[in-house]
Design an enzyme around this catalytic site. Structure first.
Site, PDB file in Angstrom:
ATOM      1  N   ASP A  24       0.848  -1.192   0.000  1.00 23.75           N
ATOM      2  CA  ASP A  24       0.000   0.000   0.000  1.00 23.75           C
ATOM      3  C   ASP A  24       0.881   1.239   0.000  1.00 23.75           C
ATOM      4  O   ASP A  24       2.068   1.181   0.320  1.00 23.75           O
ATOM      5  CB  ASP A  24      -0.920   0.007   1.224  1.00 23.75           C
ATOM      6  CG  ASP A  24      -2.169   0.858   1.019  1.00 23.75           C
ATOM      7  OD1 ASP A  24      -2.375   1.395  -0.092  1.00 23.75           O
ATOM      8  OD2 ASP A  24      -2.954   1.007   1.983  1.00 23.75           O
ATOM      9  N   GLY A  25       0.274   2.347  -0.375  1.00 19.85           N
ATOM     10  CA  GLY A  25       0.916   3.643  -0.328  1.00 19.85           C
ATOM     11  C   GLY A  25      -0.006   4.640   0.351  1.00 19.85           C
ATOM     12  O   GLY A  25      -1.216   4.439   0.414  1.00 19.85           O
ATOM     13  N   GLU A  58       2.412   3.930  -3.928  1.00 17.61           N
ATOM     14  CA  GLU A  58       1.811   2.630  -4.259  1.00 17.61           C
ATOM     15  C   GLU A  58       2.816   1.775  -5.018  1.00 17.61           C
ATOM     16  O   GLU A  58       2.996   0.587  -4.723  1.00 17.61           O
ATOM     17  CB  GLU A  58       0.535   2.811  -5.083  1.00 17.61           C
ATOM     18  CG  GLU A  58      -0.610   3.488  -4.363  1.00 17.61           C
ATOM     19  CD  GLU A  58      -1.389   2.597  -3.410  1.00 17.61           C
ATOM     20  OE1 GLU A  58      -1.084   1.384  -3.292  1.00 17.61           O
ATOM     21  OE2 GLU A  58      -2.318   3.109  -2.767  1.00 17.61           O
ATOM     22  N   ASP A 108      -4.249  -2.606  -3.495  1.00 19.37           N
ATOM     23  CA  ASP A 108      -5.562  -1.971  -3.615  1.00 19.37           C
ATOM     24  C   ASP A 108      -5.524  -0.859  -4.659  1.00 19.37           C
ATOM     25  O   ASP A 108      -6.464  -0.090  -4.793  1.00 19.37           O
ATOM     26  CB  ASP A 108      -6.081  -1.468  -2.268  1.00 19.37           C
ATOM     27  CG  ASP A 108      -5.219  -0.391  -1.632  1.00 19.37           C
ATOM     28  OD1 ASP A 108      -4.261   0.097  -2.279  1.00 19.37           O
ATOM     29  OD2 ASP A 108      -5.505  -0.030  -0.480  1.00 19.37           O
ATOM     30  N   HIS A 167      -9.457  -0.730   2.371  1.00 17.16           N
ATOM     31  CA  HIS A 167     -10.270  -0.274   3.509  1.00 17.16           C
ATOM     32  C   HIS A 167     -11.577  -1.049   3.618  1.00 17.16           C
ATOM     33  O   HIS A 167     -12.629  -0.493   3.910  1.00 17.16           O
ATOM     34  CB  HIS A 167     -10.510   1.232   3.430  1.00 17.16           C
ATOM     35  CG  HIS A 167      -9.251   2.008   3.241  1.00 17.16           C
ATOM     36  ND1 HIS A 167      -8.325   2.173   4.238  1.00 17.16           N
ATOM     37  CD2 HIS A 167      -8.737   2.618   2.153  1.00 17.16           C
ATOM     38  CE1 HIS A 167      -7.299   2.876   3.785  1.00 17.16           C
ATOM     39  NE2 HIS A 167      -7.522   3.160   2.524  1.00 17.16           N
ATOM     40  N   ASP A 203      -1.684  -0.902   4.950  1.00 17.06           N
ATOM     41  CA  ASP A 203      -2.060   0.504   5.100  1.00 17.06           C
ATOM     42  C   ASP A 203      -1.412   1.099   6.358  1.00 17.06           C
ATOM     43  O   ASP A 203      -0.889   2.215   6.329  1.00 17.06           O
ATOM     44  CB  ASP A 203      -3.584   0.631   5.159  1.00 17.06           C
ATOM     45  CG  ASP A 203      -4.040   2.058   5.339  1.00 17.06           C
ATOM     46  OD1 ASP A 203      -3.857   2.862   4.400  1.00 17.06           O
ATOM     47  OD2 ASP A 203      -4.575   2.390   6.420  1.00 17.06           O
TER      48      ASP A 203
END
Length: 152
Positions: free
Chosen positions: A13-14, A51, A76, A130, A140
């Site tokens: 994730d970023g 990301e 994501d 999320h 995250d």
């Protein structure tokens, strides 16, 4: 030293505060019998760059530690997943130009990710962000830890 690992499940994730602005990346690597958590950040970056960096950092770790492993990488980011699995071949054929003949944004990141992707066995998967998936939620948290580290 490389380790004999057959499969690694990865979540990346970023995160960014402002776009551009300070950002962070995170990667959760689930290996047989253990977990590796990676994170980092930059003072001036974009969400898409972070990301991409999360995936790059995870694959760099795997390339050094377990290059023969099969990798299932969850992101994501449709930008990352579609970019590496669908768009990149066209970009390369057009000299790193989009279909609209514009320069590809984040070209250096894409080239680095492409080289890693070609050297490893990676199965790219999109996961809804999320949405309560433990691996994605942890990635995250790691990205936000990386973001926070740039302020220390």
């Amino acid at each position: 030293m490389t380790v004999e690992i057959t499969q690694i499940e990865v979540f990346t994730d970023g995160a960014c505060r402002g776009n551009p602005g300070p950002g962070g990346w995170g990667a959760l690597l689930l290996l047989p019998g253990r977990v590796e958590e990676l994170c980092g950040g930059e003072r001036n970056t974009t969400n898409n760059q972070m990301e991409l960096q999360g995936a790059i950092e995870a694959l760099q770790w795997i390339a050094k530690q377990a290059p023969a492993a099969k990798v299932v990488l969850h992101t994501d980011s449709n930008y990352v997943k579609n970019g590496i699995t669908e768009w990149i071949q066209g970009w390369k054929l057009r000299g790193w130009r989009t279909a609209a003949k514009q320069p590809v944004k984040n070209q250096q990141h894409w080239q680095e990710l492409d080289a890693l992707n070609q050297s490893l066995a990676v199965d790219w998967r999109w996961i809804k962000g999320h949405a309560g998936h433990d691996g994605n939620e942890r990635a995250d948290q790691l990205a936000n830890r990386g973001l926070d580290s740039v302020f220390k």
